[in-house]
Every structure is written in structure tokens, then in C-alpha cells.
Design a protein around this motif. Structure first.
Motif, PDB file in Angstrom:
ATOM      1  N   MET A   1      13.655 -13.763 -22.093  1.00 19.99           N
ATOM      2  CA  MET A   1      12.986 -14.433 -20.883  1.00 19.99           C
ATOM      3  C   MET A   1      13.926 -15.546 -20.268  1.00 19.99           C
ATOM      4  O   MET A   1      13.757 -15.848 -18.996  1.00 19.99           O
ATOM      5  CB  MET A   1      11.652 -14.853 -21.294  1.00 19.99           C
ATOM      6  N   GLN A   2      14.483 -16.140 -20.992  1.00 20.22           N
ATOM      7  CA  GLN A   2      15.505 -17.392 -20.491  1.00 20.22           C
ATOM      8  C   GLN A   2      16.283 -16.870 -19.425  1.00 20.22           C
ATOM      9  O   GLN A   2      16.530 -17.273 -18.655  1.00 20.22           O
ATOM     10  CB  GLN A   2      15.998 -18.306 -21.430  1.00 20.22           C
ATOM     11  N   GLY A   3      16.976 -15.670 -19.935  1.00 21.97           N
ATOM     12  CA  GLY A   3      18.042 -15.030 -18.903  1.00 21.97           C
ATOM     13  C   GLY A   3      17.444 -14.589 -17.603  1.00 21.97           C
ATOM     14  O   GLY A   3      18.122 -14.660 -16.686  1.00 21.97           O
ATOM     15  N   VAL A   4      16.273 -14.401 -17.628  1.00 26.58           N
ATOM     16  CA  VAL A   4      15.688 -14.127 -16.289  1.00 26.58           C
ATOM     17  C   VAL A   4      15.663 -15.371 -15.368  1.00 26.58           C
ATOM     18  O   VAL A   4      15.853 -15.314 -14.130  1.00 26.58           O
ATOM     19  CB  VAL A   4      14.241 -13.589 -16.533  1.00 26.58           C
ATOM     20  N   TRP A   5      15.338 -16.346 -15.815  1.00 29.93           N
ATOM     21  CA  TRP A   5      15.265 -17.708 -15.062  1.00 29.93           C
ATOM     22  C   TRP A   5      16.804 -18.228 -14.861  1.00 29.93           C
ATOM     23  O   TRP A   5      16.856 -18.710 -13.594  1.00 29.93           O
ATOM     24  CB  TRP A   5      14.557 -18.937 -16.019  1.00 29.93           C
ATOM     25  N   ILE A   6      17.567 -17.850 -15.652  1.00 36.07           N
ATOM     26  CA  ILE A   6      19.101 -18.123 -15.250  1.00 36.07           C
ATOM     27  C   ILE A   6      19.402 -17.193 -13.868  1.00 36.07           C
ATOM     28  O   ILE A   6      19.853 -17.754 -13.044  1.00 36.07           O
ATOM     29  CB  ILE A   6      20.165 -17.870 -16.349  1.00 36.07           C
ATOM     30  N   VAL A   7      18.941 -16.017 -13.752  1.00 39.24           N
ATOM     31  CA  VAL A   7      19.280 -14.961 -12.704  1.00 39.24           C
ATOM     32  C   VAL A   7      18.401 -15.615 -11.453  1.00 39.24           C
ATOM     33  O   VAL A   7      19.235 -15.858 -10.508  1.00 39.24           O
ATOM     34  CB  VAL A   7      18.781 -13.582 -13.108  1.00 39.24           C
ATOM     35  N   VAL A   8      17.315 -15.974 -11.651  1.00 41.08           N
ATOM     36  CA  VAL A   8      16.570 -16.648 -10.484  1.00 41.08           C
ATOM     37  C   VAL A   8      17.121 -17.937 -10.063  1.00 41.08           C
ATOM     38  O   VAL A   8      17.294 -17.844  -8.646  1.00 41.08           O
ATOM     39  CB  VAL A   8      14.924 -16.913 -10.982  1.00 41.08           C
TER      40      VAL A   8
END
Length: 90
Positions: A1-8
Motif C-alpha cells: 500500500m505504501q508503494g501506491v502513495w509513492i506513485v501518487v
């Protein structure tokens, strides 16, 4: 889930830069100053700032007569938004 926030965060950053450099180049054009190269404008659009660059183009009425920008940025924006949505669907 943390990777998604990096992409955002990455997408927000690149789109802000894409929007800002369109505005900066328009200002430089009006003031007859040294311009930001189209290569730089495309670089930021391609690496994730397509939506920001497209919105900047429309907002500042800049590069709207250039076919590459007129047609290329909307296509790039749709592709990038599609990939962004695909990330969230997984």
C-alpha cells in the motif's frame, strides 16, 4: 500500500512541474526572454506530468497551435490516467 502513495506523490509532483513550466514558458514568450525548450516540456509530460502539461497548455493558452502538443498531450494524458487508474484497481 505504501508503494501506491509513492506513485501518487510522484504523479502530483510531475504534474505540478508540467503545469508550472507551461506557465513559465508562456511568460518568457511574452517577455521575449530565453525560452524553455520543447524537449524539456515533453520530458516532464512523458515522465508523468502529461495531465499537468495539458492543463497548463489550456490554462495559459500556450502551444495550442502546435499539432504535437495539441494532439500529443491529450493522448499522453489519457494513457497516463489509464495507467494510474489501473494501479488503484489492483
Amino acid at each position: 500500500m505504501q508503494g501506491v502513495w509513492i506513485v501518487v506523490a510522484y504523479m502530483i509532483f510531475t504534474n505540478i512541474i508540467g503545469f508550472a513550466i507551461m506557465g513559465a514558458d508562456k511568460r518568457k514568450a511574452r517577455n521575449r526572454e530565453y525560452r524553455i525548450s520543447e524537449k524539456t516540456l515533453w520530458f516532464w509530460a512523458v515522465i508523468g506530468g502529461g495531465t499537468g502539461a495539458f492543463l497548463g497548455m489550456k490554462h495559459f493558452r500556450h502551444k495550442t497551435k502546435h499539432a504535437a502538443f495539441k494532439w500529443g498531450l491529450p493522448i499522453l494524458m489519457v494513457i497516463q490516467l489509464g495507467l494510474f487508474i489501473k494501479i488503484f484497481i489492483q
